[in-house]
Design a protein around this motif. Structure first.
Motif, PDB file in Angstrom:
ATOM      1  N   GLY A   1      40.657 -22.096  89.156  1.00 53.87           N
ATOM      2  CA  GLY A   1      41.356 -23.309  89.648  1.00 53.87           C
ATOM      3  C   GLY A   1      41.109 -24.070  90.696  1.00 53.87           C
ATOM      4  N   GLY A   2      41.754 -24.778  91.257  1.00 52.93           N
ATOM      5  CA  GLY A   2      41.287 -25.755  92.374  1.00 52.93           C
ATOM      6  C   GLY A   2      41.551 -26.961  91.813  1.00 52.93           C
ATOM      7  N   ILE A   3      40.276 -28.025  91.757  1.00 55.66           N
ATOM      8  CA  ILE A   3      40.365 -29.376  91.316  1.00 55.66           C
ATOM      9  C   ILE A   3      40.857 -29.128  89.813  1.00 55.66           C
ATOM     10  N   VAL A   4      40.477 -28.474  88.909  1.00 57.83           N
ATOM     11  CA  VAL A   4      40.864 -28.114  87.516  1.00 57.83           C
ATOM     12  C   VAL A   4      41.278 -26.799  87.440  1.00 57.83           C
ATOM     13  N   ALA A   5      42.480 -26.575  86.582  1.00 53.58           N
ATOM     14  CA  ALA A   5      42.816 -25.138  86.201  1.00 53.58           C
ATOM     15  C   ALA A   5      42.476 -24.811  84.927  1.00 53.58           C
ATOM     16  N   TYR A   6      42.198 -23.740  84.357  1.00 53.45           N
ATOM     17  CA  TYR A   6      41.899 -23.150  83.149  1.00 53.45           C
ATOM     18  C   TYR A   6      42.609 -22.300  82.690  1.00 53.45           C
ATOM     19  N   TYR A   7      43.799 -21.966  83.560  1.00 55.92           N
ATOM     20  CA  TYR A   7      44.785 -21.094  82.875  1.00 55.92           C
ATOM     21  C   TYR A   7      46.286 -21.765  83.216  1.00 55.92           C
ATOM     22  N   PRO A   8      47.324 -21.514  82.547  1.00 56.64           N
ATOM     23  CA  PRO A   8      48.730 -22.244  82.560  1.00 56.64           C
ATOM     24  C   PRO A   8      49.191 -21.730  84.090  1.00 56.64           C
ATOM     25  N   SER A   9      48.696 -22.483  85.141  1.00 51.42           N
ATOM     26  CA  SER A   9      49.266 -21.999  86.456  1.00 51.42           C
ATOM     27  C   SER A   9      50.869 -22.499  86.525  1.00 51.42           C
ATOM     28  N   ALA A  10      51.420 -21.847  87.295  1.00 54.98           N
ATOM     29  CA  ALA A  10      52.833 -22.077  87.635  1.00 54.98           C
ATOM     30  C   ALA A  10      53.134 -23.265  88.520  1.00 54.98           C
ATOM     31  N   TYR A  11      51.951 -23.608  89.100  1.00 52.14           N
ATOM     32  CA  TYR A  11      52.130 -24.572  90.254  1.00 52.14           C
ATOM     33  C   TYR A  11      51.635 -25.868  89.399  1.00 52.14           C
ATOM     34  N   PRO A  12      52.677 -27.040  88.980  1.00 54.78           N
ATOM     35  CA  PRO A  12      52.207 -28.218  88.379  1.00 54.78           C
ATOM     36  C   PRO A  12      51.167 -28.991  88.830  1.00 54.78           C
TER      37      PRO A  12
ATOM     38  N   HIS B   1      41.878 -30.779  80.321  1.00 54.98           N
ATOM     39  CA  HIS B   1      42.138 -31.774  79.106  1.00 54.98           C
ATOM     40  C   HIS B   1      42.287 -30.694  77.959  1.00 54.98           C
ATOM     41  N   ALA B   2      43.281 -30.715  77.231  1.00 55.42           N
ATOM     42  CA  ALA B   2      43.579 -30.062  76.042  1.00 55.42           C
ATOM     43  C   ALA B   2      43.787 -28.473  76.265  1.00 55.42           C
ATOM     44  N   LEU B   3      43.814 -28.031  77.487  1.00 53.08           N
ATOM     45  CA  LEU B   3      44.398 -26.692  77.589  1.00 53.08           C
ATOM     46  C   LEU B   3      45.800 -26.235  77.281  1.00 53.08           C
TER      47      LEU B   3
ATOM     48  N   PRO C   1      37.717 -26.473  77.074  1.00 47.83           N
ATOM     49  CA  PRO C   1      38.715 -25.283  76.197  1.00 47.83           C
ATOM     50  C   PRO C   1      38.580 -25.795  74.751  1.00 47.83           C
ATOM     51  N   GLY C   2      38.167 -26.892  74.242  1.00 42.45           N
ATOM     52  CA  GLY C   2      37.991 -27.110  72.817  1.00 42.45           C
ATOM     53  C   GLY C   2      36.665 -26.681  72.284  1.00 42.45           C
ATOM     54  N   ARG C   3      35.818 -26.270  73.092  1.00 41.57           N
ATOM     55  CA  ARG C   3      34.370 -25.883  72.602  1.00 41.57           C
ATOM     56  C   ARG C   3      33.824 -24.639  73.135  1.00 41.57           C
TER      57      ARG C   3
ATOM     58  N   ALA D   1      29.990 -25.968  78.561  1.00 46.47           N
ATOM     59  CA  ALA D   1      29.810 -24.530  77.695  1.00 46.47           C
ATOM     60  C   ALA D   1      29.074 -24.774  76.326  1.00 46.47           C
ATOM     61  N   TYR D   2      28.806 -26.049  76.070  1.00 47.77           N
ATOM     62  CA  TYR D   2      28.109 -26.506  74.834  1.00 47.77           C
ATOM     63  C   TYR D   2      26.852 -27.431  75.141  1.00 47.77           C
ATOM     64  N   HIS D   3      25.900 -27.203  74.721  1.00 49.06           N
ATOM     65  CA  HIS D   3      24.615 -27.855  74.904  1.00 49.06           C
ATOM     66  C   HIS D   3      23.982 -28.438  73.615  1.00 49.06           C
ATOM     67  N   GLU D   4      23.391 -29.618  73.575  1.00 46.49           N
ATOM     68  CA  GLU D   4      22.641 -30.038  72.668  1.00 46.49           C
ATOM     69  C   GLU D   4      20.945 -29.840  72.934  1.00 46.49           C
ATOM     70  N   ASP D   5      20.676 -29.735  74.314  1.00 49.92           N
ATOM     71  CA  ASP D   5      19.526 -29.416  74.493  1.00 49.92           C
ATOM     72  C   ASP D   5      19.514 -27.878  74.921  1.00 49.92           C
ATOM     73  N   ARG D   6      19.138 -27.237  73.745  1.00 45.37           N
ATOM     74  CA  ARG D   6      19.312 -25.644  73.698  1.00 45.37           C
ATOM     75  C   ARG D   6      18.208 -25.001  74.480  1.00 45.37           C
ATOM     76  N   ARG D   7      17.264 -25.689  74.648  1.00 45.11           N
ATOM     77  CA  ARG D   7      15.862 -24.893  75.386  1.00 45.11           C
ATOM     78  C   ARG D   7      16.391 -24.096  76.632  1.00 45.11           C
ATOM     79  N   GLN D   8      17.558 -24.634  77.369  1.00 46.06           N
ATOM     80  CA  GLN D   8      18.025 -24.221  78.579  1.00 46.06           C
ATOM     81  C   GLN D   8      18.502 -22.487  78.451  1.00 46.06           C
TER      82      GLN D   8
END
Ligand SMILES: [Zn+2]
Length: 730
Positions: free
Chosen positions: A51-62, A68-70, A26-28, A335-342
């Motif tokens: 969602g599932g193990i980690v949610a990337y939206y503000p779910s109503a289900y706590p 992190h930092a979402l 979420p930060g990068r 979402a961010y890579h230092e090995d940009r060849r990929q």
């Protein structure tokens, strides 16, 4: 195929992209950059972590752990909106298999328990039980929330099928449900001979199918009839069996298979990808799509999640997949890579796929050889040694066919009747466990003139893996079981001496008419000439063996062209002489009736030996047996150097032939970083009625080839192949 926007997404969206978000993304996550990457790689759909193990939206289900930092941000929704603006299909990604400690503390009953009542854990996470309210209530509620708030086209799920087969859940839901279905207590251990364990296996499979159906009802109810829940599936049957995923039942339900099979192993090679396409399309139909997640990072042995995989390694895996009707899906972790060849890897592969899509999809395989398989056999015969009992024999056969450039299809043991119409022969590579109806279908195929190659313990066990008194197909094989064997199939069988596998096969100096030249197999039996199927071995009377021999009693009418030479010492050299240069134990038996098909039964497990040991003699003999049993009805011939994976298809008015150059890969280990061209290659294909054979295009070389047509065949020359060539004959 003609793609019209009116088609549902799962009919046209064949190229996919997936940036698999990590918790810090979420930060990068640079949305503008990824949008440009989607365009550059010509994807038609994206898979976005929801969602599932980690949610990337503000779910109503706590209890859905947020990245992190979402905070209250909806990163998932932002990516979906951008994808929609690009005109892309969207699949929301879930992982419903695990949850964090907070979830466990609040709902300990949702999680799988071992025999001592302790929760099964994966690292920091807890494994959810497929029979608990987590799967019945919590996951459906999450699916509904995701579909209602963002309207994805469908939902994938990374590890949807719960605890794998190696672990038994002893929670109260499992105990109660299992007893309700079977009347039995949960098995305490993995005893394949116990009724409770067998019922537990069947019950586990059924539960995964229920989950598949239930999740689809939820997503369709919330998102409309085309909003599919499609899980993810593995590229090999043993992998599916280990997770209770019934490929047959899944393909009967699925409109598309999202394949999670990201890299080759040294044991299986690039050809495993083309094989996966053949096998899954054989169940799913050749009109449906199979996108496959392909790692842009160094997946396999060893794995580096954020280092680039060498481009040729990705390329060859993808191209062999194209040959098997698999379409590409790039996969980056993070979402961010230092090995940009990929970021350079996918573009050329995906653009080539887009430019030639009409030749790569919606086609029917052309083959006269069918390799029979069965997931039930992997379970109840393979048991805890499926690699040795089934994977190796099948791999030996398919690699021998690859080496001989013989096209083949996979035929499920339940589909022999349905799928064998155009086939000249079937291969049963040590299919130990077969049901009566499956055997009956094979028998009818042979009685109707079809050829057969079977090996080892094929049909010796019933569908539960219980030993029969004799091979169920003993009448076809022309041999009978004796309940003994020599040698070992591998590590699960103990050898009694270090040299106990130092065995050989003796070629019988007999049989078939005393005419010069190759024999058709139809001449009368005369001493002094070897059988046609032993062609290529004129200068040897023995072949190395080293495998397991089923001791069988041959019928008087059976032809026995190979016999077993018992073991003798390897060390020290002075002792390395044959104590018993011959035996009367058949290693191979032929039945060659005038009306029925030709049958070859291998009591010596040359298929497994080739899968394990890679000796060319074994492959040559296996290919000879295939050609003999098929009465040489093979629609393709390719002459020239190299290891080539050949896949032949027909479309209306044309043939499409893939030649994938595995020469470099076939001689060294993963990953490859250089491609070595082979050629020229002389190609001959048999022409169907609607193909004149007057023109041939080479899609990769972007040129045409002169064709030479006669007797219903077209011949042409391919000057050189670096990675692959696709030839369109029309
Ligand atoms: Zn349970």
């Amino acid at each position: 195929m003609s793609v019209t926007p009116a088609q549902p997404w799962y009919r046209y969206a064949c190229r996919w992209g997936q940036t698999n978000l990590t918790e810090v993304d979420p930060g990068r996550y640079d949305l503008a950059w990824w949008r440009a990457y989607w365009r550059r790689t010509r994807v038609q759909g994206v898979i976005v972590n929801a969602g599932g193990i980690v949610a990337y939206y503000p779910s109503a289900y706590p209890l859905q752990h947020r990245a992190h930092a979402l905070g209250e941000r909806d990163l998932y929704g932002e990516i979906v909106a951008a994808a929609r603006a690009e005109g892309l299909a969207v699949l929301a990604r879930m992982d419903s298999n695990r949850a964090d400690e907070r979830c466990y503390i609040e709902h300990p009953d949702w999680f799988a328990l071992d025999g001592a009542g302790r929760p099964y854990r994966e690292g920091e996470l807890f494994v959810a039980c497929v029979n608990s309210p987590y799967y019945d209530e919590f996951i459906p509620a999450i699916l509904r929330e995701i579909v209602e708030r963002s309207r994805p086209d469908g939902v994938t799920d990374n590890s949807w099928s719960g605890l794998d087969r190696s672990r038994i859940c002893h929670c109260r839901y499992c105990a109660r449900r299992f007893r309700a279905v079977s009347g039995l207590a949960l098995p305490r251990d993995h005893d394949w001979d116990s009724d409770a364990y067998r019922q537990w296996i069947v019950w586990n499979y059924a539960r995964r199918v229920e989950i598949w159906d239930r999740n689809n009802r939820t997503t369709r109810d919330a998102g409309g009839p085309d909003c599919l829940w499609i899980g993810m599936n593995a590229g090999d049957v043993a992998g599916q069996a280990g997770r209770f995923r019934d490929y047959q039942a899944i393909c009967e339900r699925a409109e598309i298979i999202m394949l999670d099979s990201q890299a080759r192993s040294n044991a299986r090679g690039f050809q495993a990808n083309g094989e996966a396409g053949r096998l899954i399309h054989g169940l799913l139909g050749w009109d449906k799509l199979i996108p496959e997640s392909t790692a842009m990072y160094q997946a396999g042995q060893p794995t580096f999640r954020v280092a680039s995989k060498p481009e040729p390694e990705v390329r060859m895996w993808a191209l062999d997949g194209f040959a098997g009707g698999i379409s590409p899906w790039w996969h980056h972790i993070g979402a961010y890579h230092e090995d940009r060849r990929q970021y350079r890897t996918a573009e050329a592969i995906f653009r080539w796929h887009e430019a030639h899509e009409e030749y790569l999809l919606q086609r029917v395989p052309v083959a006269t050889v069918g390799v029979v398989w069965s997931q039930r056999c992997v379970d109840f015969y393979g048991r805890d040694a499926a690699e040795e009992r089934l994977s190796l024999p099948q791999r030996g056969i398919t690699n021998a066919l690859l080496r001989a450039r013989i096209p083949y299809v996979f035929v499920h043991a339940d589909h022999v009747e349905r799928d064998s119409a155009g086939l000249a022969m079937l291969i049963l590579p040590n299919l130990g466990a077969l049901g009566d109806a499956q055997c009956e279908a094979v028998r009818r195929f042979v009685e109707g003139g079809g050829g057969l190659l079977a090996s080892g313990e094929t049909s010796r066990y019933d569908e539960w893996g219980d030993l029969r008194a004799d091979f169920a197909l003993a009448d076809l094989f022309g041999v009978h079981a004796t309940d003994t064997h020599h040698g070992a199939s591998g590590p699960t069988e103990k050898s009694w001496a270090p040299w106990s596998n130092h065995t050989y096969l003796r070629l019988s100096p007999e049989l078939r008419a005393g005419v010069d030249g190759p024999h058709t197999g139809d001449e009368p039996v005369v001493a002094g000439k070897r059988h046609a199927a032993l062609e290529g071995f004129a200068e040897t009377d023995i072949l190395p063996f080293g495998g397991r021999l089923e001791v069988v009693q041959a019928d008087p009418a059976a032809i026995v062209p190979l016999t077993y030479v018992p073991p003798f010492p390897i060390y020290p050299p002075e002792t390395a002489w044959m104590r018993h240069p011959s035996s009367n134990l058949p290693a191979l038996a032929f039945r060659d009736g005038a009306d029925a098909g030709r049958v070859a039964y291998l009591a010596a497990d040359l298929d497994r030996c080739y899968g394990r040991d890679n000796l060319p003699d074994h492959a040559t003999l296996l290919a000879n047996l295939v050609r003999w049993a098929a009465r040489d009805r093979i629609p393709l011939r390719v002459d020239g150097p190299g290891l080539l994976d050949c896949h032949l298809y027909r479309q209306s008015g044309r043939l499409v032939l893939h030649l994938v150059n595995l020469t470099s890969a076939g001689t060294w280990r993963a990953p490859i970083d250089e491609l070595v061209p082979v050629g020229p290659l002389r190609v001959r294909v048999e022409l169907p009625d609607d193909v004149s054979g007057q023109s041939a295009r080479l899609l990769v070389a972007a040129t045409t080839a002169e064709t030479d047509g006669r007797d219903g065949w077209a011949a042409l020359t391919v000057p050189s192949i670096t990675d692959h060539e696709v030839i369109v004959v029309s």
